[in-house]
Structure formats: C-alpha cells, structure tokens
Design a protein around this motif. Structure first.
Motif, PDB file in Angstrom:
ATOM      1  N   LYS A   1       0.805  -1.222  -0.066  1.00  0.00           N
ATOM      2  CA  LYS A   1      -0.007  -0.125  -0.032  1.00  0.00           C
ATOM      3  C   LYS A   1       0.864   1.252   0.169  1.00  0.00           C
ATOM      4  CE  LYS A   1      -3.452  -0.030   2.829  1.00  0.00           C
ATOM      5  NZ  LYS A   1      -4.341   0.082   3.969  1.00  0.00           N
ATOM      6  N   GLU A   2       1.939   1.354   0.893  1.00  0.00           N
ATOM      7  CA  GLU A   2       2.772   2.352   1.104  1.00  0.00           C
ATOM      8  C   GLU A   2       3.641   2.351  -0.386  1.00  0.00           C
ATOM      9  OE1 GLU A   2       5.283   1.364   4.216  1.00  0.00           O
ATOM     10  OE2 GLU A   2       3.741   1.828   5.706  1.00  0.00           O
ATOM     11  N   LYS A   3       3.865   1.431  -1.104  1.00  0.00           N
ATOM     12  CA  LYS A   3       4.639   1.688  -2.397  1.00  0.00           C
ATOM     13  C   LYS A   3       3.843   2.332  -3.480  1.00  0.00           C
ATOM     14  CE  LYS A   3       8.399   0.995  -4.920  1.00  0.00           C
ATOM     15  NZ  LYS A   3       9.678   2.060  -4.619  1.00  0.00           N
ATOM     16  N   ILE A   4       2.541   1.700  -3.476  1.00  0.00           N
ATOM     17  CA  ILE A   4       1.608   2.290  -4.536  1.00  0.00           C
ATOM     18  C   ILE A   4       1.206   3.609  -4.097  1.00  0.00           C
ATOM     19  CG2 ILE A   4      -0.794   2.184  -5.360  1.00  0.00           C
ATOM     20  CD1 ILE A   4      -0.771  -0.986  -4.753  1.00  0.00           C
ATOM     21  N   LEU A   5       1.130   4.055  -2.971  1.00  0.00           N
ATOM     22  CA  LEU A   5       0.951   5.620  -2.773  1.00  0.00           C
ATOM     23  C   LEU A   5       2.034   6.415  -3.308  1.00  0.00           C
ATOM     24  CD1 LEU A   5      -0.645   5.221   0.861  1.00  0.00           C
ATOM     25  CD2 LEU A   5      -1.888   5.918  -1.392  1.00  0.00           C
ATOM     26  N   GLN A   6       3.205   5.819  -3.144  1.00  0.00           N
ATOM     27  CA  GLN A   6       4.407   6.467  -3.662  1.00  0.00           C
ATOM     28  C   GLN A   6       4.649   6.748  -4.994  1.00  0.00           C
ATOM     29  OE1 GLN A   6       7.847   4.669  -1.606  1.00  0.00           O
ATOM     30  NE2 GLN A   6       7.126   5.326   0.596  1.00  0.00           N
ATOM     31  N   GLU A   7       4.324   5.418  -5.521  1.00  0.00           N
ATOM     32  CA  GLU A   7       4.729   5.546  -7.200  1.00  0.00           C
ATOM     33  C   GLU A   7       3.257   6.180  -7.780  1.00  0.00           C
ATOM     34  OE1 GLU A   7       7.182   4.223  -8.716  1.00  0.00           O
ATOM     35  OE2 GLU A   7       8.149   3.640  -6.849  1.00  0.00           O
ATOM     36  N   ALA A   8       2.233   6.293  -7.133  1.00  0.00           N
ATOM     37  CA  ALA A   8       0.948   6.805  -7.912  1.00  0.00           C
ATOM     38  C   ALA A   8       0.828   6.242  -9.127  1.00  0.00           C
ATOM     39  CB  ALA A   8       1.097   8.361  -7.913  1.00  0.00           C
ATOM     40  N   PRO A   9       0.734   4.969  -9.376  1.00  0.00           N
ATOM     41  CA  PRO A   9       0.440   4.390 -10.708  1.00  0.00           C
ATOM     42  C   PRO A   9      -0.700   5.006 -11.592  1.00  0.00           C
ATOM     43  CG  PRO A   9      -0.254   2.830  -9.221  1.00  0.00           C
ATOM     44  CD  PRO A   9       0.411   4.122  -8.318  1.00  0.00           C
ATOM     45  N   SER A  10      -0.690   4.925 -12.722  1.00  0.00           N
ATOM     46  CA  SER A  10      -2.097   5.679 -13.753  1.00  0.00           C
ATOM     47  C   SER A  10      -3.046   4.435 -13.651  1.00  0.00           C
ATOM     48  CB  SER A  10      -1.353   6.191 -14.810  1.00  0.00           C
ATOM     49  OG  SER A  10      -0.751   5.137 -15.502  1.00  0.00           O
ATOM     50  N   SER A  11      -2.993   3.427 -13.560  1.00  0.00           N
ATOM     51  CA  SER A  11      -4.100   2.333 -13.809  1.00  0.00           C
ATOM     52  C   SER A  11      -4.034   1.304 -12.870  1.00  0.00           C
ATOM     53  CB  SER A  11      -3.888   1.901 -15.318  1.00  0.00           C
ATOM     54  OG  SER A  11      -2.717   0.996 -15.459  1.00  0.00           O
ATOM     55  N   LEU A  12      -5.286   0.401 -12.996  1.00  0.00           N
ATOM     56  CA  LEU A  12      -5.202  -0.762 -12.063  1.00  0.00           C
ATOM     57  C   LEU A  12      -4.212  -1.681 -12.288  1.00  0.00           C
ATOM     58  CD1 LEU A  12      -6.744  -2.284  -9.919  1.00  0.00           C
ATOM     59  CD2 LEU A  12      -8.119  -3.052 -11.692  1.00  0.00           C
ATOM     60  N   GLU A  13      -3.894  -1.892 -13.438  1.00  0.00           N
ATOM     61  CA  GLU A  13      -2.871  -2.906 -13.860  1.00  0.00           C
ATOM     62  C   GLU A  13      -1.448  -2.541 -13.627  1.00  0.00           C
ATOM     63  OE1 GLU A  13      -3.524  -5.703 -15.093  1.00  0.00           O
ATOM     64  OE2 GLU A  13      -5.581  -5.337 -14.962  1.00  0.00           O
ATOM     65  N   SER A  14      -1.148  -1.188 -13.660  1.00  0.00           N
ATOM     66  CA  SER A  14       0.358  -0.732 -13.073  1.00  0.00           C
ATOM     67  C   SER A  14       0.189  -1.029 -11.633  1.00  0.00           C
ATOM     68  CB  SER A  14       0.296   0.528 -13.408  1.00  0.00           C
ATOM     69  OG  SER A  14       0.372   0.968 -14.713  1.00  0.00           O
ATOM     70  N   ALA A  15      -0.808  -0.536 -10.748  1.00  0.00           N
ATOM     71  CA  ALA A  15      -0.783  -0.980  -9.466  1.00  0.00           C
ATOM     72  C   ALA A  15      -0.644  -2.359  -9.140  1.00  0.00           C
ATOM     73  CB  ALA A  15      -2.148  -0.515  -8.736  1.00  0.00           C
ATOM     74  N   ILE A  16      -1.271  -3.265  -9.804  1.00  0.00           N
ATOM     75  CA  ILE A  16      -1.216  -4.843  -9.737  1.00  0.00           C
ATOM     76  C   ILE A  16       0.107  -5.275  -9.885  1.00  0.00           C
ATOM     77  CG2 ILE A  16      -1.864  -7.030 -10.579  1.00  0.00           C
ATOM     78  CD1 ILE A  16      -4.858  -5.778 -11.036  1.00  0.00           C
ATOM     79  N   LYS A  17       0.919  -4.790 -10.912  1.00  0.00           N
ATOM     80  CA  LYS A  17       2.347  -5.100 -11.169  1.00  0.00           C
ATOM     81  C   LYS A  17       3.103  -4.784 -10.075  1.00  0.00           C
ATOM     82  CE  LYS A  17       2.037  -4.707 -16.179  1.00  0.00           C
ATOM     83  NZ  LYS A  17       2.489  -4.074 -17.365  1.00  0.00           N
ATOM     84  N   ILE A  18       2.999  -3.667  -9.430  1.00  0.00           N
ATOM     85  CA  ILE A  18       3.657  -3.244  -8.466  1.00  0.00           C
ATOM     86  C   ILE A  18       3.511  -3.986  -7.336  1.00  0.00           C
ATOM     87  CG2 ILE A  18       4.151  -1.339  -6.785  1.00  0.00           C
ATOM     88  CD1 ILE A  18       3.537   0.735  -8.808  1.00  0.00           C
ATOM     89  N   ALA A  19       2.459  -4.343  -6.913  1.00  0.00           N
ATOM     90  CA  ALA A  19       1.910  -5.196  -5.928  1.00  0.00           C
ATOM     91  C   ALA A  19       2.637  -6.527  -6.148  1.00  0.00           C
ATOM     92  CB  ALA A  19       0.711  -5.428  -5.759  1.00  0.00           C
TER      93      ALA A  19
END
Length: 282
Positions: free
Chosen positions: A166-184
């Motif tokens: 969660k903290e990494k996604i908030l830092q990276e601020a991905p532009s789409s759901l798929e980008s957030a899923i890749k980070i996770a």
C-alpha cells in the motif's frame, strides 16, 4: 453371410453429472451464493463448448435442446415457469429469460457499497482479491471511472500484512489498476524471495551450531573416557615417609609422661615444663 457391424453413435461427448467430479460441462449450480456470476460462467462455458465441437452452426431447435440438456434437471422447473414452447423458442430468447431469472436487476447502491467495503482477507492471495473486485465492479455501472476507482479501492483495502505494498503504491501513484497490480505482485515476489533466503541462512546457522555442539560433546566424552581408564591404573605416588625420628625419640615420650604425671596448681607454660624436664624433674 455378411458380417454384422456394430453401431457407434457419433456426437459430442456426454456431459458430466453435477457430482463435483468434473467433465466436459457440468450442470448449472442453482445453489450458488452468487447466482449472477455462476450463470455468467456457465453460459460462457456453454458457448465455448458449442464452438469447440462445431455445434454453433447447428439448427436452432438442436442448440435449444443442448442448452436445456446441459443446464441440468434442476433448471427444467425454471424453464417450465417461462411458459414457452420448447419447439418454438429461439436460443437467444431462452438465454435472455435465464439471464433475467438468474441476474435480476441489481441494486447499484448496495453493489457499490459492497465494492467500497470489500477488504482483502488476512490469508487471501492477491489474485483472488483482485478478481472479486473486478467482478463486483462490472455490475456497478461506473463507466469510464471504473479503472481509476478500482485502482484506489485495491490499494486502500489491502490487509495489514500488505501495508508495504500500500505504501509503495501511494509513493509510485500508478496511472491504472494494472500498473498498481504489477507493483503489488513484484513486491510480493521480492518479499517471498527474501523470506526464502532468510530461511536458508537460518538453517545454515542452526546446522553450524549443532555441528559445534556435537564436536564439543565428543571432546567431553573422550576426556571422561580417558579419566575413567586412568583410575584403574596403579598409583605413581611415592610411599609415605616413615615418622620422623624426632617424633618417636625417648626424650619426647619422657616429656609427655611428665606432662601427664604432674598437674600444677596453676597454669604453666610449655617453656616451664621444658625447663623442669631439663633439670631432671626436681
């Protein structure tokens, strides 16, 4: 006499009965907790089945018969409630009637509330969590906002064990759901690799300690064995020396005799007794 030939009917494989054993195509699960999703999945499998066995070009009445056959006996009572003629109804019309039955008009407010409050369970993996979010969102009519909203809901509702994601996604601020899923998933894989390496290092440390303890135990046993074997050998100590002559001399005995014989009326020192002994006891 002509040889009698055996008759082998040609046709698609028979469906498996709904006993949980799997097969070509199971019956529709009318007891599912999520009937709209169960019907959607079953209908998709049915369409794939028709294409796979070249049955999608068959006549209308045969495809209707196949649909009712594969749905299973429990769905026949539902079909009877439609009050239609099996010989006249078209396949698409029948599909629409079953869709309306299994997927009544949903309350969008309740569905959206369910989606916003859908939290990842403590032991739920990411794939299961993401899939459920997507399935609920399909019925919420978010339109173009769906991907953006799902991205935020996905990160907000991760369980406590995935706070680092969660903290990494908030830092990276991905532009789409798929980008957030890749980070996770990348972070999850990295965490698992680290845990594996940590476990290997811990096992190596434990093995080293056990080996060291084993060697120490062997050394102690060897020392004790040596000690026990040495006790059975003759002693090398020198024999005790005989009493000194000064302890057994006649003068010494005489001095003691005088000490025992004469008891003065007052305390006397050893020096006084010695002087009396030297003078002959007078």
């Amino acid at each position: 006499m002509a040889e009698k030939k055996e008759y082998h009917p040609v046709g698609p494989p028979q469906p498996a009965r709904n006993t949980g054993g799997g097969g070509v195509l199971d019956h529709m699960d009318t007891r599912s907790n999520n009937l709209p999703l169960a019907w959607k999945n079953w209908l998709t499998k049915f369409k794939i089945y028709l294409k796979a066995f070249n049955l999608d070009k068959e006549s209308e009445d045969r495809r209707v018969a196949l649909l009712l056959h594969f749905l299973g006996p429990e769905c026949l009572n539902i079909f009877y409630s439609f009050d239609v003629d099996v010989d006249k109804i078209r396949l698409q019309t029948l599909i629409e009637k079953f869709t309306e039955y299994f997927s009544p008009k949903a309350n969008i407010t309740i569905l959206r509330h369910t989606l916003f409050n859908r939290k990842q369970l403590p032991n739920e993996n990411l794939d299961t969590y993401i899939t459920d979010l997507k399935n609920i969102a399909l019925q919420c009519n978010f339109g173009n906002l769906q991907d953006d909203l799902l991205k935020d809901i996905f990160s907000w509702n991760l369980n406590d064990g995935n706070k680092y994601i969660k903290e990494k996604i908030l830092q990276e601020a991905p532009s789409s759901l798929e980008s957030a899923i890749k980070i996770a998933k990348a972070l999850e894989m990295s965490r698992k690799d680290t845990e594996i390496l940590t476990g290997l290092e811990a096992n190596q440390s434990i093995s080293a300690i056990q080996n060291r303890s084993h060697h120490q135990s062997q050394s102690v046993q060897s020392y004790r064995s040596h000690r026990s074997s040495s006790r059975g050998r003759p002693s090398r100590r020198a024999s005790p020396e005989p009493h000194s002559s000064r302890h057994s001399s006649p003068q010494r005995f005489e001095f003691r005799r005088l000490q025992q014989r004469r008891t003065p009326p007052w305390p006397r020192t050893s020096a006084a007794w010695l002087e009396e002994y030297k003078s002959g006891g007078n």
